[in-house]
Design a protein around this motif. Structure first.
Motif, PDB file in Angstrom:
ATOM      1  N   PHE A  80       0.856  -1.183   0.000  1.00  0.00           N
ATOM      2  CA  PHE A  80       0.000   0.000   0.000  1.00  0.00           C
ATOM      3  C   PHE A  80       0.892   1.232   0.000  1.00  0.00           C
ATOM      4  O   PHE A  80       2.065   1.165   0.342  1.00  0.00           O
ATOM      5  N   SER A  81       0.318   2.348  -0.421  1.00  0.00           N
ATOM      6  CA  SER A  81       1.034   3.612  -0.388  1.00  0.00           C
ATOM      7  C   SER A  81       0.105   4.656   0.210  1.00  0.00           C
ATOM      8  O   SER A  81      -1.121   4.589   0.066  1.00  0.00           O
ATOM      9  N   VAL A  82       0.716   5.609   0.905  1.00  0.00           N
ATOM     10  CA  VAL A  82      -0.052   6.647   1.580  1.00  0.00           C
ATOM     11  C   VAL A  82       0.833   7.873   1.731  1.00  0.00           C
ATOM     12  O   VAL A  82       2.056   7.759   1.826  1.00  0.00           O
ATOM     13  N   SER A  83       0.220   9.039   1.732  1.00  0.00           N
ATOM     14  CA  SER A  83       0.945  10.283   1.978  1.00  0.00           C
ATOM     15  C   SER A  83       0.623  10.763   3.381  1.00  0.00           C
ATOM     16  O   SER A  83      -0.536  10.826   3.776  1.00  0.00           O
ATOM     17  N   LEU A  84       1.685  11.086   4.126  1.00  0.00           N
ATOM     18  CA  LEU A  84       1.576  11.579   5.496  1.00  0.00           C
ATOM     19  C   LEU A  84       2.445  12.811   5.639  1.00  0.00           C
ATOM     20  O   LEU A  84       3.392  13.009   4.880  1.00  0.00           O
ATOM     21  N   SER A  85       2.139  13.620   6.635  1.00  0.00           N
ATOM     22  CA  SER A  85       2.920  14.822   6.892  1.00  0.00           C
ATOM     23  C   SER A  85       3.924  14.561   8.006  1.00  0.00           C
ATOM     24  O   SER A  85       3.562  14.074   9.076  1.00  0.00           O
ATOM     25  N   PHE A  86       5.197  14.873   7.740  1.00  0.00           N
ATOM     26  CA  PHE A  86       6.278  14.764   8.716  1.00  0.00           C
ATOM     27  C   PHE A  86       6.943  16.133   8.801  1.00  0.00           C
ATOM     28  O   PHE A  86       7.472  16.623   7.791  1.00  0.00           O
ATOM     29  N   SER A  87       6.889  16.750   9.969  1.00  0.00           N
ATOM     30  CA  SER A  87       7.483  18.081  10.172  1.00  0.00           C
ATOM     31  C   SER A  87       6.987  19.062   9.109  1.00  0.00           C
ATOM     32  O   SER A  87       7.764  19.757   8.462  1.00  0.00           O
ATOM     33  N   SER A  88       5.681  19.073   8.916  1.00  0.00           N
ATOM     34  CA  SER A  88       4.993  19.971   7.976  1.00  0.00           C
ATOM     35  C   SER A  88       5.343  19.724   6.509  1.00  0.00           C
ATOM     36  O   SER A  88       5.091  20.565   5.660  1.00  0.00           O
ATOM     37  N   LYS A  89       5.923  18.565   6.202  1.00  0.00           N
ATOM     38  CA  LYS A  89       6.242  18.218   4.817  1.00  0.00           C
ATOM     39  C   LYS A  89       5.535  16.903   4.472  1.00  0.00           C
ATOM     40  O   LYS A  89       5.672  15.917   5.181  1.00  0.00           O
ATOM     41  N   THR A  90       4.772  16.908   3.384  1.00  0.00           N
ATOM     42  CA  THR A  90       4.047  15.711   2.975  1.00  0.00           C
ATOM     43  C   THR A  90       5.002  14.766   2.256  1.00  0.00           C
ATOM     44  O   THR A  90       5.717  15.161   1.345  1.00  0.00           O
ATOM     45  N   GLU A  91       4.988  13.503   2.706  1.00  0.00           N
ATOM     46  CA  GLU A  91       5.854  12.470   2.133  1.00  0.00           C
ATOM     47  C   GLU A  91       5.008  11.274   1.726  1.00  0.00           C
ATOM     48  O   GLU A  91       4.046  10.915   2.412  1.00  0.00           O
ATOM     49  N   ARG A  92       5.395  10.641   0.632  1.00  0.00           N
ATOM     50  CA  ARG A  92       4.716   9.434   0.142  1.00  0.00           C
ATOM     51  C   ARG A  92       5.493   8.225   0.643  1.00  0.00           C
ATOM     52  O   ARG A  92       6.712   8.119   0.463  1.00  0.00           O
ATOM     53  N   LEU A  93       4.796   7.287   1.274  1.00  0.00           N
ATOM     54  CA  LEU A  93       5.387   6.043   1.755  1.00  0.00           C
ATOM     55  C   LEU A  93       4.806   4.883   0.958  1.00  0.00           C
ATOM     56  O   LEU A  93       3.606   4.863   0.685  1.00  0.00           O
ATOM     57  N   VAL A  94       5.646   3.938   0.598  1.00  0.00           N
ATOM     58  CA  VAL A  94       5.200   2.697  -0.043  1.00  0.00           C
ATOM     59  C   VAL A  94       5.654   1.561   0.862  1.00  0.00           C
ATOM     60  O   VAL A  94       6.848   1.447   1.170  1.00  0.00           O
ATOM     61  N   ILE A  95       4.689   0.743   1.298  1.00  0.00           N
ATOM     62  CA  ILE A  95       4.986  -0.297   2.282  1.00  0.00           C
ATOM     63  C   ILE A  95       4.423  -1.636   1.800  1.00  0.00           C
ATOM     64  O   ILE A  95       3.197  -1.780   1.661  1.00  0.00           O
ATOM     65  N   PRO A  96       5.286  -2.606   1.539  1.00  0.00           N
ATOM     66  CA  PRO A  96       4.788  -3.941   1.191  1.00  0.00           C
ATOM     67  C   PRO A  96       4.045  -4.552   2.401  1.00  0.00           C
ATOM     68  O   PRO A  96       4.452  -4.345   3.550  1.00  0.00           O
ATOM     69  N   LEU A  97       2.986  -5.267   2.145  1.00  0.00           N
ATOM     70  CA  LEU A  97       2.254  -5.914   3.238  1.00  0.00           C
ATOM     71  C   LEU A  97       3.162  -6.873   4.009  1.00  0.00           C
ATOM     72  O   LEU A  97       3.025  -7.033   5.219  1.00  0.00           O
ATOM     73  N   ALA A  98       4.129  -7.473   3.312  1.00  0.00           N
ATOM     74  CA  ALA A  98       5.048  -8.407   3.965  1.00  0.00           C
ATOM     75  C   ALA A  98       5.981  -7.712   4.950  1.00  0.00           C
ATOM     76  O   ALA A  98       6.582  -8.363   5.803  1.00  0.00           O
ATOM     77  N   ALA A  99       6.116  -6.383   4.864  1.00  0.00           N
ATOM     78  CA  ALA A  99       6.978  -5.641   5.786  1.00  0.00           C
ATOM     79  C   ALA A  99       6.280  -5.326   7.102  1.00  0.00           C
ATOM     80  O   ALA A  99       6.924  -4.954   8.081  1.00  0.00           O
TER      81      ALA A  99
END
Length: 182
Positions: A80-99
């Protein structure tokens, strides 16, 4: 042995399907009521795509929370992939379900804990302590979740099964150890 059915792997695959389905529903319709997800994942797992500064800060595990401020949640068969804010900066994360090592929805006292398997497909680790000793890694310590400047809750390395997302008394954590051959 090649002639044995690997029920432990079948169960893990089915339970990862639960995570995939919960994420899919959240991506399509949002999270109803008080539902929110704590997802702990191995940052050094093959296929994990996170900004380098997060990988340096969380070299082994990281916990993210999907609750109020997440964007563009997309779920595929194996990641899955999702965008989250870290220190007021939006970042895209891609995370395999196996992780994913832990998935929890504290609002309903539900959690799943997965065994971390070796990347090369070798046999599962026999004991948590042995696994840490074999690869020379220290057992990580639990940290209290905290809000970053963007309002997201992030958590650093945790001991296996020691996340703040563990359900309260009366909840049930499903682990695969119950299905492993002793």
């Amino acid at each position: 042995m090649d002639d044995e059915l690997r029920y432990d792997r079948m169960v893990e695959s089915a339970l990862r399907g639960v995570v995939r389905e919960a994420l899919t529903q959240a991506g399509e319709t949002g999270l109803p009521g008080e539902h929110h997800f704590y997802l702990t994942f191995m940052t050094n797992h093959r296929g994990v795509a996170i900004p380098e500064y997060l990988r340096q800060k969380y070299p082994q595990e990281m916990t993210i929370v999907l609750q109020h401020q997440f964007f563009g949640l997309e779920v595929c068969e194996d990641r899955f992939s999702v965008s989250l804010s870290f220190s007021s900066k939006t970042e895209r994360l891609v995370i395999p379900l196996a992780a994913i090592t832990t998935f929890a929805d504290p609002s309903v006292n539900f959690a799943l804990q997965f065994q971390s398997a070796k990347e090369d497909g070798a046999e599962d680790e026999a004991e948590d302590g042995e696994a840490a000793a074999e690869d020379g890694a220290e057992t990580p310590r639990a940290e209290t979740p905290r809000n970053d400047a963007g309002g997201n809750v992030v958590q650093g390395p945790t001991g296996r099964g020691q996340t703040e997302s563990t359900p309260a008394e009366g909840g049930k954590v499903v682990t695969l150890d119950a299905f492993r051959k002793k």
